[in-house]
Scaffold this active site. Structure first.
Site: not given
Ligand code: FEO
Length: 396
Positions: A23, A79, A81, A83, A146, A165, A193, A226
Site C-alpha cells: 500500500h 476484488h 485492488e 495486487d 475490505h 483479502d 493484518y 495473501h
C-alpha cells in the site's frame, strides 16, 4: 508453478519474497507476501484473481505455458485492488473475450483503473455458476471486507471458500499451507493484518461471519488471496476473526511517545514502571513512534486495553511522528479502549492537552487527567509520573 490444493483447485499465484512495503509505504511487510491466484478445473476452467502488476507478464506467460490461455472459460475477480487485478490488462490483451465475473462495484473500480470495457458479468449474493462435474461456484458479496467490491466465492462440491483479502496475511512462504509454517510467525502476521487493515470494519466482519456460518455450508479449506491456505482446522481463523471483531483487547497497555530531549521519554518509562508495579499481570509496551515500525505500533494498540500518548510541545502542538500515529489510530476507529496523555513543555504546554483531545476524538475513554511536566523531569516529577502510572493501572 501450479500447485494442487484440492481435486479441482490449484494455486497459480506469485510469492513475493522481496516486498518490504505494501500500500505504498503504509504497511510494512517484513516477511514479504504472496498474491494468491487460483485455477479451478472441473467441467469448465476458471481463474480466480490475478497478481500484482509487476509480475503480470510472468504470471500470464506461466498460465499460457502450463494451462493454455485458450483453455480458460472465465475468470472471477474477487476484488479490484491492483495486487489482485494488476495482471488483468496483460491477460485480457491475450484473451479479450474472457468473461469476468465480479461484483457491480468491482466493475466500477476495474473500469476506473484500467479504462477498458471488458466482458463483465455482475454477480450478487446467492448466485451460482455451474462449472460441471457436479460442482458450482456460489458467490457472496462482502462489501467493506475490505473494499466495497469484495466478493467471496465458495466452491460447492469441495467445500473451498475463497474470501480474497479476508483471513489473509502478508507472509511469503513456499510451504503454502497453514499446518506447515511456524505458528508464531503466522499468527503474528494474521493479527498485524487484522489490526492494520480490518479494524475499522469489525462490525461488518462479525455480521459477515454470522451470515456465512448461517448458510450451514461445510468448509474444508479457506484459500485467501495473501499468505497461507487454511486446510488444518480452517475455521480457527474464522473464530479468531470473530474474537478480534468484538472490541478485542488483552491485559496489555501501550505507551506511545516521541521526545526531543528525553524528558517525555523519561515520563513514559516512569509511567510504565508504575503500571507494571501496580498490575504485574499486565503486559506493558513502550514505543518511541519515531523509531518504531508504525504497523507494529498499531498492532500493539489493537492488542491493548489502554493507550497512553506522550509528546513535548512544539510550535503549540505535538511532534510530527505522534501526529502521524494519531491520524492512523483515528482512522482505524478502535473501540472499548481507555487512554491518557502526557508530555513535557518549556513555555506554553499545549501538547498533552491536545493529545487528551485527540484520544477523545479517537473514541478512547480518557480515565486520567493529562500529565504535563514543566521543563526536564527531576526526581519529584519522575516520582509523580510513577504514581500517575500506578493510579492509571487502578482505573483499568
Ligand atoms: Fe490484497 Fe485489498 O488487496
Amino acid at each position: 508453478m501450479i500447485r494442487k490444493i484440492t481435486e479441482s483447485v490449484s494455486w497459480v499465484g506469485k510469492i513475493d519474497w522481496e516486498l518490504k512495503k505494501f500500500h505504498g509505504s503504509e504497511y510494512s511487510t517484513h516477511k514479504g507476501s504472496s498474491y494468491n491466484s487460483y485455477l479451478i478445473r472441473a467441467g469448465k476452467t476458471a481463474l480466480l484473481d490475478t497478481v500484482w502488476a509487476p509480475f503480470a507478464k510472468e504470471f500470464v506467460d506461466n498460465l499460457e505455458a502450463e494451462v493454455g490461455l485458450r483453455n480458460l472459460d472465465f475468470m472471477v475477480q474477487s476484488h479490484a485492488e491492483v495486487d489482485h487485478s494488476g495482471a488483468l490488462p496483460e491477460l485480457m490483451s491475450r484473451r479479450p473475450d474472457l468473461p469476468i465475473y465480479c461484483s457491480a462495484n468491482a466493475v466500477k473500480s476495474i473500469r476506473g483503473q484500467y479504462h477498458k470495457d471488458w466482458d463483465f458479468r455482475v454477480v450478487k449474493t446467492g448466485e451460482s455458476l455451474d462449472i460441471g462435474k457436479g460442482k458450482s461456484l456460489v458467490f457472496v458479496e462482502a462489501p467493506m471486507l475490505h473494499w466495497p467490491d469484495s466478493l467471496f466465492t465458495y466452491l460447492q462440491g469441495e467445500a473451498v471458500l475463497f474470501p480474497n483479502d479476508a483471513f489473509g496475511q502478508h507472509f511469503a512462504t513456499e510451504a503454502l499451507f497453514n499446518d506447515l509454517v511456524n505458528q508464531d510467525e503466522l499468527w503474528h502476521e494474521c493479527v498485524k493484518y487484522y489490526a492494520n487493515i480490518l479494524t475499522p470494519f469489525s462490525s461488518l466482519v462479525a455480521k459477515k461471519i454470522k451470515e456465512v456460518v448461517g448458510l450451514g455450508l461445510p468448509v474444508e479449506v479457506i484459500a485467501p488471496s495473501h499468505g497461507v491456505i487454511w486446510r488444518e482446522d480452517p475455521l480457527q481463523i474464522v473464530n479468531k476473526y470473530a474474537e478480534w471483531a468484538a472490541d478485542y483487547r488483552e491485559d496489555r497497555v501501550v505507551l506511545l511517545y516521541d521526545s526531543m530531549w528525553d524528558g517525555t521519554r523519561k515520563l513514559a518509562e516512569q509511567i510504565a514502571h508504575g503500571i507494571s508495579d501496580a498490575s504485574s499481570s499486565t503486559e506493558v509496551r513502550v514505543h518511541n513512534v519515531a523509531k518504531t515500525d508504525k504497523n507494529d505500533v498499531i498492532t500493539d494498540v489493537f492488542r491493548s486495553k489502554a493507550v497512553l500518548l506522550g509528546s513535548p510541545t512544539i510550535n503549540k502542538g505535538i511532534l510530527n511522528a505522534m501526529a502521524g500515529i494519531v491520524e492512523q489510530i483515528k482512522g482505524l476507529r478502535f473501540k472499548g479502549k481507555k487512554g491518557a496523555a502526557f508530555g513535557c513543555y518549556g513555555w506554553s504546554g499545549e501538547s498533552f492537552r491536545q493529545l487528551d483531545e485527540e484520544l477523545r476524538e479517537c473514541g478512547f475513554e480518557v480515565v486520567s487527567e493529562a500529565l504535563g511536566c514543566l521543563w526536564e523531569p527531576g526526581p519529584e516529577e519522575l516520582a509523580a509520573a510513577y504514581e500517575y502510572g500506578r493510579a492509571f493501572a487502578a482505573k483499568l
